[in-house]
Design a protein around this motif. Structure first.
Motif, PDB file in Angstrom:
ATOM      1  N   HIS A  20       0.853  -1.186   0.000  1.00 35.98           N
ATOM      2  CA  HIS A  20       0.000   0.000   0.000  1.00 35.98           C
ATOM      3  C   HIS A  20       0.888   1.235   0.000  1.00 35.98           C
ATOM      4  CE1 HIS A  20      -4.067  -1.747   0.846  1.00 35.98           C
ATOM      5  NE2 HIS A  20      -3.296  -2.779   1.140  1.00 35.98           N
ATOM      6  N   VAL A  21       0.609   2.166  -0.912  1.00 38.64           N
ATOM      7  CA  VAL A  21       1.410   3.376  -1.065  1.00 38.64           C
ATOM      8  C   VAL A  21       0.535   4.572  -0.705  1.00 38.64           C
ATOM      9  CG1 VAL A  21       2.900   4.725  -2.582  1.00 38.64           C
ATOM     10  CG2 VAL A  21       2.682   2.250  -2.935  1.00 38.64           C
ATOM     11  N   HIS A  22       1.058   5.440   0.162  1.00 38.28           N
ATOM     12  CA  HIS A  22       0.286   6.588   0.637  1.00 38.28           C
ATOM     13  C   HIS A  22       1.270   7.678   1.044  1.00 38.28           C
ATOM     14  CE1 HIS A  22      -2.548   9.082   2.804  1.00 38.28           C
ATOM     15  NE2 HIS A  22      -3.519   8.194   2.764  1.00 38.28           N
ATOM     16  N   ARG A  23       0.973   8.913   0.685  1.00 39.20           N
ATOM     17  CA  ARG A  23       1.784  10.019   1.204  1.00 39.20           C
ATOM     18  C   ARG A  23       1.370  10.279   2.648  1.00 39.20           C
ATOM     19  NH1 ARG A  23       2.653  16.311  -0.741  1.00 39.20           N
ATOM     20  NH2 ARG A  23       4.920  16.318  -0.496  1.00 39.20           N
ATOM     21  N   ILE A  24       2.357  10.388   3.533  1.00 35.34           N
ATOM     22  CA  ILE A  24       2.068  10.481   4.953  1.00 35.34           C
ATOM     23  C   ILE A  24       2.464  11.856   5.479  1.00 35.34           C
ATOM     24  CG2 ILE A  24       2.455   9.466   7.225  1.00 35.34           C
ATOM     25  CD1 ILE A  24       1.068   7.576   5.272  1.00 35.34           C
ATOM     26  N   THR A  50      -2.657   1.918  -4.281  1.00 35.49           N
ATOM     27  CA  THR A  50      -2.323   3.320  -4.048  1.00 35.49           C
ATOM     28  C   THR A  50      -3.508   4.078  -3.456  1.00 35.49           C
ATOM     29  OG1 THR A  50      -2.942   3.979  -6.300  1.00 35.49           O
ATOM     30  CG2 THR A  50      -0.649   3.297  -5.934  1.00 35.49           C
ATOM     31  N   HIS A  51      -3.173   5.129  -2.694  1.00 36.05           N
ATOM     32  CA  HIS A  51      -4.178   5.944  -2.018  1.00 36.05           C
ATOM     33  C   HIS A  51      -3.825   7.417  -2.188  1.00 36.05           C
ATOM     34  CE1 HIS A  51      -5.673   2.392   0.319  1.00 36.05           C
ATOM     35  NE2 HIS A  51      -4.415   2.010   0.152  1.00 36.05           N
ATOM     36  N   LEU A  52      -4.739   8.193  -2.751  1.00 34.00           N
ATOM     37  CA  LEU A  52      -4.595   9.640  -2.948  1.00 34.00           C
ATOM     38  C   LEU A  52      -3.576   9.963  -4.041  1.00 34.00           C
ATOM     39  CD1 LEU A  52      -4.912  10.931   0.734  1.00 34.00           C
ATOM     40  CD2 LEU A  52      -6.707  10.494  -0.951  1.00 34.00           C
ATOM     41  N   VAL A  53      -3.523  11.249  -4.415  1.00 31.17           N
ATOM     42  CA  VAL A  53      -2.954  11.642  -5.696  1.00 31.17           C
ATOM     43  C   VAL A  53      -1.452  11.355  -5.820  1.00 31.17           C
ATOM     44  CG1 VAL A  53      -2.684  14.037  -4.897  1.00 31.17           C
ATOM     45  CG2 VAL A  53      -2.737  13.547  -7.337  1.00 31.17           C
ATOM     46  N   HIS A  54      -0.653  11.647  -4.798  1.00 30.80           N
ATOM     47  CA  HIS A  54       0.789  11.421  -4.924  1.00 30.80           C
ATOM     48  C   HIS A  54       1.090   9.936  -5.119  1.00 30.80           C
ATOM     49  CE1 HIS A  54       0.556  15.374  -3.008  1.00 30.80           C
ATOM     50  NE2 HIS A  54       1.738  15.618  -3.538  1.00 30.80           N
ATOM     51  N   ALA A  55       0.435   9.098  -4.326  1.00 31.59           N
ATOM     52  CA  ALA A  55       0.636   7.658  -4.468  1.00 31.59           C
ATOM     53  C   ALA A  55       0.076   7.156  -5.796  1.00 31.59           C
ATOM     54  CB  ALA A  55      -0.019   6.922  -3.303  1.00 31.59           C
ATOM     55  N   ASP A  56      -1.050   7.723  -6.241  1.00 36.72           N
ATOM     56  CA  ASP A  56      -1.631   7.299  -7.512  1.00 36.72           C
ATOM     57  C   ASP A  56      -0.649   7.530  -8.665  1.00 36.72           C
ATOM     58  OD1 ASP A  56      -4.008   6.422  -6.443  1.00 36.72           O
ATOM     59  OD2 ASP A  56      -5.135   8.237  -6.924  1.00 36.72           O
ATOM     60  N   VAL A  57      -0.043   8.714  -8.683  1.00 33.07           N
ATOM     61  CA  VAL A  57       0.846   9.053  -9.799  1.00 33.07           C
ATOM     62  C   VAL A  57       2.164   8.274  -9.704  1.00 33.07           C
ATOM     63  CG1 VAL A  57       2.175  10.898 -10.874  1.00 33.07           C
ATOM     64  CG2 VAL A  57      -0.180  11.319 -10.149  1.00 33.07           C
ATOM     65  N   TYR A  58       2.882   8.472  -8.615  1.00 30.12           N
ATOM     66  CA  TYR A  58       4.202   7.834  -8.499  1.00 30.12           C
ATOM     67  C   TYR A  58       4.077   6.324  -8.311  1.00 30.12           C
ATOM     68  CZ  TYR A  58       5.921  12.590  -8.035  1.00 30.12           C
ATOM     69  OH  TYR A  58       6.221  13.897  -8.269  1.00 30.12           O
ATOM     70  N   GLY A  59       3.111   5.898  -7.492  1.00 28.68           N
ATOM     71  CA  GLY A  59       2.915   4.470  -7.286  1.00 28.68           C
ATOM     72  C   GLY A  59       2.385   3.766  -8.509  1.00 28.68           C
ATOM     73  N   GLY A  60       1.517   4.452  -9.265  1.00 30.07           N
ATOM     74  CA  GLY A  60       0.989   3.836 -10.483  1.00 30.07           C
ATOM     75  C   GLY A  60       2.066   3.578 -11.513  1.00 30.07           C
ATOM     76  N   LEU A  65      -2.045  -3.294 -10.267  1.00 25.49           N
ATOM     77  CA  LEU A  65      -2.330  -2.007  -9.644  1.00 25.49           C
ATOM     78  C   LEU A  65      -3.794  -1.912  -9.239  1.00 25.49           C
ATOM     79  CD1 LEU A  65      -1.460   0.913  -8.907  1.00 25.49           C
ATOM     80  CD2 LEU A  65      -2.065   1.555 -11.267  1.00 25.49           C
ATOM     81  N   VAL A  66      -4.016  -1.478  -8.004  1.00 26.24           N
ATOM     82  CA  VAL A  66      -5.339  -1.142  -7.490  1.00 26.24           C
ATOM     83  C   VAL A  66      -5.237   0.245  -6.885  1.00 26.24           C
ATOM     84  CG1 VAL A  66      -7.139  -1.713  -5.806  1.00 26.24           C
ATOM     85  CG2 VAL A  66      -5.934  -3.552  -7.023  1.00 26.24           C
ATOM     86  N   SER A  67      -6.266   1.072  -7.061  1.00 33.22           N
ATOM     87  CA  SER A  67      -6.251   2.424  -6.502  1.00 33.22           C
ATOM     88  C   SER A  67      -7.552   2.695  -5.771  1.00 33.22           C
ATOM     89  CB  SER A  67      -6.068   3.471  -7.607  1.00 33.22           C
ATOM     90  OG  SER A  67      -6.201   4.783  -7.087  1.00 33.22           O
ATOM     91  N   THR A  68      -7.445   3.249  -4.561  1.00 38.58           N
ATOM     92  CA  THR A  68      -8.638   3.674  -3.822  1.00 38.58           C
ATOM     93  C   THR A  68      -8.778   5.184  -3.898  1.00 38.58           C
ATOM     94  OG1 THR A  68      -8.721   1.817  -2.282  1.00 38.58           O
ATOM     95  CG2 THR A  68      -9.703   3.865  -1.533  1.00 38.58           C
ATOM     96  N   LYS A  69      -9.978   5.628  -4.252  1.00 45.16           N
ATOM     97  CA  LYS A  69     -10.309   7.054  -4.287  1.00 45.16           C
ATOM     98  C   LYS A  69     -11.037   7.401  -2.989  1.00 45.16           C
ATOM     99  CE  LYS A  69      -8.710   6.919  -8.446  1.00 45.16           C
ATOM    100  NZ  LYS A  69      -7.320   7.352  -8.684  1.00 45.16           N
ATOM    101  N   HIS A  70     -10.471   8.327  -2.226  1.00 45.22           N
ATOM    102  CA  HIS A  70     -11.017   8.681  -0.927  1.00 45.22           C
ATOM    103  C   HIS A  70     -11.809   9.980  -0.946  1.00 45.22           C
ATOM    104  CE1 HIS A  70      -8.657   5.611   1.352  1.00 45.22           C
ATOM    105  NE2 HIS A  70      -7.810   5.769   0.354  1.00 45.22           N
ATOM    106  N   ASN A  71     -11.604  10.835  -1.961  1.00 52.66           N
ATOM    107  CA  ASN A  71     -12.212  12.168  -1.960  1.00 52.66           C
ATOM    108  C   ASN A  71     -12.667  12.573  -3.359  1.00 52.66           C
ATOM    109  OD1 ASN A  71     -11.733  13.027   0.855  1.00 52.66           O
ATOM    110  ND2 ASN A  71      -9.573  12.936   0.288  1.00 52.66           N
ATOM    111  N   ASP A  72     -13.661  13.463  -3.401  1.00 53.60           N
ATOM    112  CA  ASP A  72     -14.091  14.055  -4.669  1.00 53.60           C
ATOM    113  C   ASP A  72     -13.378  15.401  -4.852  1.00 53.60           C
ATOM    114  OD1 ASP A  72     -15.403  15.296  -2.591  1.00 53.60           O
ATOM    115  OD2 ASP A  72     -17.355  15.375  -3.579  1.00 53.60           O
ATOM    116  N   ASP A  73     -12.059  15.351  -4.863  1.00 53.87           N
ATOM    117  CA  ASP A  73     -11.268  16.582  -4.953  1.00 53.87           C
ATOM    118  C   ASP A  73     -11.581  17.334  -6.245  1.00 53.87           C
ATOM    119  OD1 ASP A  73      -9.415  16.238  -2.580  1.00 53.87           O
ATOM    120  OD2 ASP A  73      -9.036  14.366  -3.649  1.00 53.87           O
ATOM    121  N   PRO A  74     -11.766  18.667  -6.176  1.00 50.70           N
ATOM    122  CA  PRO A  74     -12.096  19.441  -7.383  1.00 50.70           C
ATOM    123  C   PRO A  74     -11.058  19.308  -8.493  1.00 50.70           C
ATOM    124  CG  PRO A  74     -12.531  20.752  -5.425  1.00 50.70           C
ATOM    125  CD  PRO A  74     -11.834  19.511  -4.958  1.00 50.70           C
ATOM    126  N   PHE A  75      -9.779  19.163  -8.141  1.00 50.34           N
ATOM    127  CA  PHE A  75      -8.763  19.069  -9.202  1.00 50.34           C
ATOM    128  C   PHE A  75      -8.938  17.818 -10.057  1.00 50.34           C
ATOM    129  CE2 PHE A  75      -6.622  16.659  -5.788  1.00 50.34           C
ATOM    130  CZ  PHE A  75      -6.165  15.552  -6.491  1.00 50.34           C
TER     131      PHE A  75
END
Length: 234
Positions: A5-9, A86-96, A106-116
């Motif tokens: 599991h990859v996540h920015r902490i 991967t979890h959240l944007v930094h992990a999604d990009v670099y981890g992906g 690869l599996v990715s969890t989306k936790h937020n409906d971030d406007p970006f």
């Protein structure tokens, strides 16, 4: 099966709390979990690792949003993983990217409906989704956002809700409050930011209460030291 599991902490928020519950539970089921943390030194990542309860972790410094040299370090950390989650944007990009180079699913969890996510970044997210085996959303509303607004194919997206075995321990003493007995209370466990829609909930509660009452909304905001109390008598 080894799942990394990859996540920015930066500290312990909702998605981090989810991992603190999920990873030990996966180990109990016979899965070999690994946490690869992308540590932001501007935050306070140490309490997260202290709470991991024996789950192995690899810590990589991630000081900046744009950090291409993070990819080869991630590839080395992910060697031997069968699945990269991967979890959240930094992990999604670099981890992906690193998962593909490491030859892992690869599996990715989306936790937020971030406007970006509905801006130009949606094209990056769509590209990453093509290499993913599955995209997980934590609510049905977030699934609709991911499919309808971000443009991720619906057949790749599934919903798995958060789960807690028990409430997390309090971080400190809770001070007394001025709310009278019998008042209607809106309790929100979240950051006080517009994205959470707390203003809508407060207005709805005020409109629904015909008698004198006080609404108390408390929480930790995204900005340092911001603690807010909203109250009104009608």
């Amino acid at each position: 099966m080894r799942v990394a599991h990859v996540h920015r902490i930066r500290g312990i928020g909702g998605s981090e709390r989810h991992l603190l519950t999920l990873l030990p539970a996966l180990a109990e089921l016979g899965v070999e979990p690994l946490l690869v943390g992308l540590d932001d030194p501007a935050g306070d990542p140490d309490p997260f690792y202290a709470a991991l309860r024996g789950v192995p972790a690899v810590r990589l410094e991630n000081r900046r949003d744009l950090e291409p040299l993070l990819v080869p370090r991630l590839v080395r950390a992910l060697r031997g993983a069968d699945v990269v989650h991967t979890h959240l944007v930094h992990a999604d990009v670099y981890g992906g990217v690193a998962a593909r180079l490491a030859g892992a699913r690869l599996v990715s969890t989306k936790h937020n409906d971030d406007p970006f996510r509905v801006g130009p970044f949606r094209y990056v997210e769509r590209s990453l989704a093509r290499t993913a085996s599955r995209i997980i959303c934590i609510t049905e509303s977030l699934r609709r956002f991911t499919v309808d607004r971000v443009g991720i194919p619906a057949d790749k997206v599934t919903v798995i809700h958060y789960g807690l075995d028990e409430p997390p321990a309090a971080w400190g003493e809770n001070p007394s409050d001025p709310v009278p007995a019998g008042a209607r209370v809106l309790l929100a466990v979240s950051r006080l930011v517009e994205q959470k829609g707390l203003d809508v909930a407060v207005r709805a509660l005020l409109a629904a209460s015909p008698d004198d009452h006080q609404v108390l909304a408390q929480g930790m905001a995204l900005f340092e030291g911001l603690y807010a109390t909203t109250s009104r008598k009608s």
